[in-house]
Design an enzyme around this catalytic site. Structure first.
Site, PDB file in Angstrom:
ATOM      1  N   SER A 145       0.856  -1.194   0.000  1.00 24.64           N
ATOM      2  CA  SER A 145       0.000   0.000   0.000  1.00 24.64           C
ATOM      3  C   SER A 145       0.884   1.233   0.000  1.00 24.64           C
ATOM      4  O   SER A 145       2.036   1.191   0.463  1.00 24.64           O
ATOM      5  CB  SER A 145      -0.869   0.013   1.263  1.00 24.64           C
ATOM      6  OG  SER A 145      -1.514   1.262   1.413  1.00 24.64           O
ATOM      7  N   TYR A 158      -1.556   0.163  10.734  1.00 26.57           N
ATOM      8  CA  TYR A 158      -1.716  -0.269   9.333  1.00 26.57           C
ATOM      9  C   TYR A 158      -0.479   0.103   8.516  1.00 26.57           C
ATOM     10  O   TYR A 158       0.022  -0.710   7.733  1.00 26.57           O
ATOM     11  CB  TYR A 158      -2.989   0.340   8.729  1.00 26.57           C
ATOM     12  CG  TYR A 158      -3.236  -0.107   7.304  1.00 26.57           C
ATOM     13  CD1 TYR A 158      -3.516  -1.438   7.016  1.00 26.57           C
ATOM     14  CD2 TYR A 158      -3.163   0.795   6.241  1.00 26.57           C
ATOM     15  CE1 TYR A 158      -3.719  -1.862   5.706  1.00 26.57           C
ATOM     16  CE2 TYR A 158      -3.369   0.391   4.929  1.00 26.57           C
ATOM     17  CZ  TYR A 158      -3.656  -0.950   4.671  1.00 26.57           C
ATOM     18  OH  TYR A 158      -3.857  -1.364   3.374  1.00 26.57           O
TER      19      TYR A 158
HETATM   20  P1  NDP Z   1     -11.562  -5.911   0.714  1.00 27.00           P
HETATM   21  O1  NDP Z   1     -12.005  -5.693   2.108  1.00 27.00           O
HETATM   22  O2  NDP Z   1     -12.537  -5.708  -0.378  1.00 27.00           O
HETATM   23  O3  NDP Z   1     -10.917  -7.367   0.567  1.00 27.00           O
HETATM   24  C1  NDP Z   1     -10.121  -7.925   1.586  1.00 27.00           C
HETATM   25  C2  NDP Z   1     -10.010  -9.415   1.348  1.00 27.00           C
HETATM   26  O4  NDP Z   1      -9.129  -9.969   2.331  1.00 27.00           O
HETATM   27  C3  NDP Z   1     -11.340 -10.126   1.481  1.00 27.00           C
HETATM   28  O5  NDP Z   1     -11.454 -11.068   0.465  1.00 27.00           O
HETATM   29  C4  NDP Z   1     -11.248 -10.795   2.839  1.00 27.00           C
HETATM   30  O6  NDP Z   1     -11.988 -12.022   2.804  1.00 27.00           O
HETATM   31  C5  NDP Z   1      -9.755 -11.090   2.900  1.00 27.00           C
HETATM   32  N1  NDP Z   1      -9.274 -11.317   4.263  1.00 27.00           N
HETATM   33  C6  NDP Z   1      -9.257 -10.447   5.290  1.00 27.00           C
HETATM   34  N2  NDP Z   1      -8.765 -11.035   6.394  1.00 27.00           N
HETATM   35  C7  NDP Z   1      -8.472 -12.316   6.047  1.00 27.00           C
HETATM   36  C8  NDP Z   1      -7.947 -13.422   6.732  1.00 27.00           C
HETATM   37  N3  NDP Z   1      -7.624 -13.369   8.041  1.00 27.00           N
HETATM   38  N4  NDP Z   1      -7.760 -14.593   6.060  1.00 27.00           N
HETATM   39  C9  NDP Z   1      -8.088 -14.671   4.758  1.00 27.00           C
HETATM   40  N5  NDP Z   1      -8.603 -13.670   4.047  1.00 27.00           N
HETATM   41  C10 NDP Z   1      -8.789 -12.495   4.683  1.00 27.00           C
HETATM   42  O7  NDP Z   1     -10.317  -4.922   0.516  1.00 27.00           O
HETATM   43  P2  NDP Z   1      -9.251  -4.761  -0.675  1.00 27.00           P
HETATM   44  O8  NDP Z   1      -9.557  -5.620  -1.808  1.00 27.00           O
HETATM   45  O9  NDP Z   1      -9.115  -3.312  -0.891  1.00 27.00           O
HETATM   46  O10 NDP Z   1      -7.940  -5.247   0.082  1.00 27.00           O
HETATM   47  C11 NDP Z   1      -7.077  -6.220  -0.448  1.00 27.00           C
HETATM   48  C12 NDP Z   1      -5.654  -5.877  -0.041  1.00 27.00           C
HETATM   49  O11 NDP Z   1      -5.304  -4.614  -0.598  1.00 27.00           O
HETATM   50  C13 NDP Z   1      -5.447  -5.728   1.471  1.00 27.00           C
HETATM   51  O12 NDP Z   1      -4.189  -6.284   1.799  1.00 27.00           O
HETATM   52  C14 NDP Z   1      -5.413  -4.206   1.666  1.00 27.00           C
HETATM   53  O13 NDP Z   1      -4.686  -3.844   2.803  1.00 27.00           O
HETATM   54  C15 NDP Z   1      -4.742  -3.777   0.386  1.00 27.00           C
HETATM   55  N6  NDP Z   1      -4.909  -2.404  -0.049  1.00 27.00           N
HETATM   56  C16 NDP Z   1      -6.142  -1.836  -0.234  1.00 27.00           C
HETATM   57  C17 NDP Z   1      -6.255  -0.543  -0.706  1.00 27.00           C
HETATM   58  C18 NDP Z   1      -7.565   0.138  -0.879  1.00 27.00           C
HETATM   59  O14 NDP Z   1      -7.600   1.395  -0.868  1.00 27.00           O
HETATM   60  N7  NDP Z   1      -8.672  -0.568  -1.072  1.00 27.00           N
HETATM   61  C19 NDP Z   1      -5.062   0.231  -1.086  1.00 27.00           C
HETATM   62  C20 NDP Z   1      -3.824  -0.459  -0.840  1.00 27.00           C
HETATM   63  C21 NDP Z   1      -3.766  -1.725  -0.367  1.00 27.00           C
HETATM   64  P3  NDP Z   1     -12.818 -12.671   4.011  1.00 27.00           P
HETATM   65  O15 NDP Z   1     -13.362 -11.542   4.832  1.00 27.00           O
HETATM   66  O16 NDP Z   1     -13.857 -13.477   3.294  1.00 27.00           O
HETATM   67  O17 NDP Z   1     -11.817 -13.507   4.733  1.00 27.00           O
HETATM   68  C1  8X3 Z   2      -5.175   1.526   1.667  1.00 25.37           C
HETATM   69  C2  8X3 Z   2      -4.828   2.894   1.217  1.00 25.37           C
HETATM   70  O1  8X3 Z   2      -4.393   5.276   2.057  1.00 25.37           O
HETATM   71  O2  8X3 Z   2      -6.381   4.132   2.850  1.00 25.37           O
HETATM   72  O3  8X3 Z   2      -4.032   0.770   1.850  1.00 25.37           O
HETATM   73  O4  8X3 Z   2      -4.218   3.491   3.673  1.00 25.37           O
HETATM   74  S1  8X3 Z   2      -4.948   3.986   2.528  1.00 25.37           S
END
Ligand code: NDP
Ligand code: 8X3
Length: 259
Positions: A145, A158
């Site tokens: 991120s 985070y």
């Molecule tokens: P979502 O919340 O849409 O997706 C998160 C996914 O992670 C879900 O499928 C959830 O599935 C899974 N997950 C969470 N905890 C667990 C666990 N303990 N075991 C297995 N699966 C898990 O968010 P995003 O798609 O945005 O996030 C995906 C990744 O991208 C994360 O690592 C996030 O930190 C990162 N990210 C997101 C950004 C954003 O702005 N959206 C920007 C930068 C990075 P379930 O709950 O079914 O287990």
């Molecule tokens: C998610 C992006 O800026 O909300 O990783 O932390 S931010």
């Protein structure tokens, strides 16, 4: 979308939503065979149906909690029952919990963030490494991120977790030098998924405000980058890719139009 990835085995954690679900569809379009894990099996089954529809010749889904070593081991045993190789490991599962200052921090939130974003990547990588073929363009693709590069108020745990993910990626690349296994991190800025809904514990109005008046990245934008990174020739390693919406010039500088 042809990328030389046809029939490759791609394992995606956190495939039930957001980037992981979009990646399943995009790798499916590229003709990949998919192994999808997350805690919500019903959501995984819907994603699997979409990935098959998109062109994936084979999709398997299985419950996975990356914060729990026995769950990771059971998941990997299930993977071994389907294939003796994984060509692409996408360590995507993770997210944020709360936006409290350190002074107001909640132990359970800190523990969840470090368990999933840091230890989850370590556990999954340790478990899957023996299945990654040598000298064949295998790829470990971690989702970092912008928060791993720049700190913000309320983001201490985070940001620390994603900085941890970045250093894991860098250490792994050193450890795996000579094996032909590629190690990459893709680090997005603001992207509209369920990320903020989870961070704010179901408060949809607060989650929506994060993206108000600006054009955020979509899950599809990120998924297409993942397919591109994995589809480079076997001798090419995309080390670190930071991607932000045009409206986000820096973590604190987001252009918003009146709504
Ligand atoms: P979502 O919340 O849409 O997706 C998160 C996914 O992670 C879900 O499928 C959830 O599935 C899974 N997950 C969470 N905890 C667990 C666990 N303990 N075991 C297995 N699966 C898990 O968010 P995003 O798609 O945005 O996030 C995906 C990744 O991208 C994360 O690592 C996030 O930190 C990162 N990210 C997101 C950004 C954003 O702005 N959206 C920007 C930068 C990075 P379930 O709950 O079914 O287990
Ligand atoms: C998610 C992006 O800026 O909300 O990783 O932390 S931010």
């Amino acid at each position: 979308m042809l990328s030389g990835l046809e029939n490759k085995w791609v394992l995606i954690t956190g495939a039930s939503s957001g980037f992981g679900a979009a990646a399943a569809r995009a790798f499916g379009e590229a003709g990949c065979r998919l192994l999808l894990g997350a805690r919500r099996l019903d959501r995984l089954e819907d994603v699997a149906a979409e990935a098959r529809q998109a062109g994936s010749p084979e999709v398997g889904v299985q419950v996975l909690d990356v914060s729990n070593t026995p769950s990771v081991e059971a998941f990997t045993a299930w993977v071994r029952g389907r294939t003796d190789r994984v060509d692409v490991l996408v360590n995507n599962a993770g997210g944020a919990q709360g936006l409290n200052s350190v002074a107001e921090g909640v132990d359970a939130d800190w523990e969840t963030m470090l368990q999933t974003n840091v230890l989850g990547v370590l556990r999954m990588t340790r478990a899957v490494l023996p299945l990654l073929p040598r000298d064949a363009g295998a790829t470990i693709l971690n989702i970092g991120s912008i928060a791993g590069h720049v700190a913000y108020e309320g983001g201490a745990a985070y940001c620390a977790a994603k900085a941890g993910e970045l250093q894991i990626t860098r250490a792994l690349r050193l450890e795996l030098n000579g094996t032909g296994i590629r190690v990459s991190t893709v680090d997005p800025g603001l992207a509209e998924t369920e990320f903020s809904l989870v961070r704010f514990k179901g408060d949809a109005a607060r989650a929506k405000k994060v993206y108000e008046g600006m054009q955020a990245l979509t899950a599809r934008d990120v998924a297409e980058i993942l397919v591109w990174v994995a589809g480079r020739p076997a001798h090419v390693n995309i080390d670190e890719l930071l991607v932000k919406p045009v409206d986000q010039a820096a973590i604190h500088k987001v252009h918003r139009r009146p709504v």
